[in-house]
Design an enzyme around this catalytic site. Structure first.
Site, PDB file in Angstrom:
ATOM      1  CB  CYS A  90      25.109  28.428  12.392  1.00 54.12           C
ATOM      2  SG  CYS A  90      26.238  27.204  11.711  1.00 54.12           S
ATOM      3  CG  HIS A 131      22.903  26.688  15.580  1.00 52.43           C
ATOM      4  ND1 HIS A 131      22.397  26.060  14.462  1.00 52.43           N
ATOM      5  CD2 HIS A 131      24.258  26.524  15.537  1.00 52.43           C
ATOM      6  CE1 HIS A 131      23.403  25.556  13.767  1.00 52.43           C
ATOM      7  NE2 HIS A 131      24.525  25.819  14.395  1.00 52.43           N
ATOM      8  CG  ASN A 171      25.529  22.705  12.985  1.00 53.66           C
ATOM      9  OD1 ASN A 171      24.780  23.397  12.301  1.00 53.66           O
ATOM     10  ND2 ASN A 171      26.533  23.215  13.665  1.00 53.66           N
TER      11      ASN A 171
END
Ligand code: COA
Length: 313
Positions: free
Chosen positions: A116, A240, A270
């Site tokens: 990520c 994020h 996500n």
């Protein structure tokens, strides 16, 4: 060799598949419900691919970013795609974007995997390569089809992730720009093996949570130190998009209003390396990014990795 060491972002793009999966949809597959998911994570919907490949998402986001930048493609000096699950072992996603969008042949195109944090790693790698190049623009993409590696019987993970892509065209410039990248090798807290039959994302949710709420503020303060800027002077934080409670905790630790933190995880979940560039593209599309704005972006994820940048718009 270039004189400039900083970058600015001159174009952004994003794309998410049409197929929307709501919390109610998931409650028909696993023992969960909208109230649990939205109160524990802030996520309400996510987009999952049906027939699209990862490279289709990457191409759509890259095309939008190039159009938004309005640059001549021949001035591109690098194309990097961050992803945890490329369609092929080879050719890379970046090479496929190059082929489909007919990008110049005389530049490096390759994928990186920093989970990520991948987009933040990608920006920094592209900056380094551009400094050695005679071209001034770089294309950095974060693109993911995580739905393909989710165990849809595991309520602890399948509710969290979505598919999407974001992209940015960067230009070497004399803008102030600082980066912090790091990693702490660990295969227990968050992992996705590549073995048949065991190839799903699995994690120790509360350990990931603890890692995030300590690492993100630390990265922000390191960036502020490098930039010589006070936290109150930052106009916008783009973290994020993993969990709203993580972002709330970061805002609290930085003593900043949550209003300064962009949130779109309610819509996408996500999306790993795509989450920060999707957020930047949405902000840009909404006209919320003004010249001179001071922005801090921070990603974190598997590896364990983290990466942040101080960027002036
Ligand atoms: N629906 C309903 N109940 C669920 C559930 C779901 N989707 N997922 C887990 N539960 C249950 C658990 O089984 C547990 O039940 P128990 O108390 O009977 O054992 C209970 O809810 C609490 O589980 P816990 O894991 O302690 O919840 P949590 O508050 O830590 O929230 C996460 C779980 C995953 C939402 C949270 O830990 C998180 O977001 N962590 C970060 C994950 C992340 O961001 N990963 C990617 C990083 S890039």
């Amino acid at each position: 060799m270039q004189n400039f060491k900083g970058i600015r972002i001159v174009g952004t793009g994003h794309y998410a598949p049409d197929n929307v999966v709501t919390n109610d949809d998931l409650s028909k597959i696993v023992d969960t419900n909208d109230e649990w998911i939205s109160s524990r994570t802030g996520i309400r919907r996510r987009h999952h691919v049906t027939t699209e490949k990862n490279q289709d998402l990457a191409v759509a986001a890259a095309k939008m970013a190039l159009e938004n930048a309005g640059i001549d493609k021949s001035e591109l000096g690098v194309c990097i795609c961050a992803t945890v699950r490329a369609d092929n072992l080879t050719p890379s996603m970046a090479c496929m974007v190059q082929s489909i969008l007919e990008l110049p042949g005389n530049m490096p195109c390759f994928d990186i995997n920093a989970a990520c944090s991948g987009f933040m790693y990608g920006i920094e790698v592209a900056r380094g390569l551009l400094m050695q190049s005679d071209k001034k623009y770089g294309l950095v993409i974060g693109s993911e089809t995580l739905s393909k590696i989710l165990d849809m019987t595991d309520r602890g993970t399948c509710i969290l992730f979505g598919d999407g892509a974001g992209a940015a065209v960067i230009e070497l410039s004399d803008n102030n720009y600082y980066s912090v990248l790091g990693s702490k090798g660990d295969d227990k807290v968050l992992q996705c093996p590549n073995e048949q039959g065991d190839r799903y994302v699995n994690m120790l949710g509360s350990d990931v949570f603890k890692f995030a709420v300590s690492t993100v503020p630390k990265t922000i303060f390191e960036l502020l130190d490098k930039a010589g800027v006070a936290v109150d002077d930052i106009d916008l934080f783009v973290c994020h998009q993993a969990n709203l409670r993580i972002i709330e905790s970061v805002a609290k630790k930085c003593k900043q209003s949550l209003d300064k933190f962009y949130v779109n995880l309610d819509e996408y979940g996500n999306t790993s390396s795509a989450s920060i560039p999707i957020a930047l593209s949405e902000l840009n599309q909404k006209g919320l990014l003004k010249p001179g704005m001071k922005i801090i972006c921070v990603g974190f994820g598997g590896g364990l990795t983290w990466g942040g940048a101080y960027i002036e718009w």
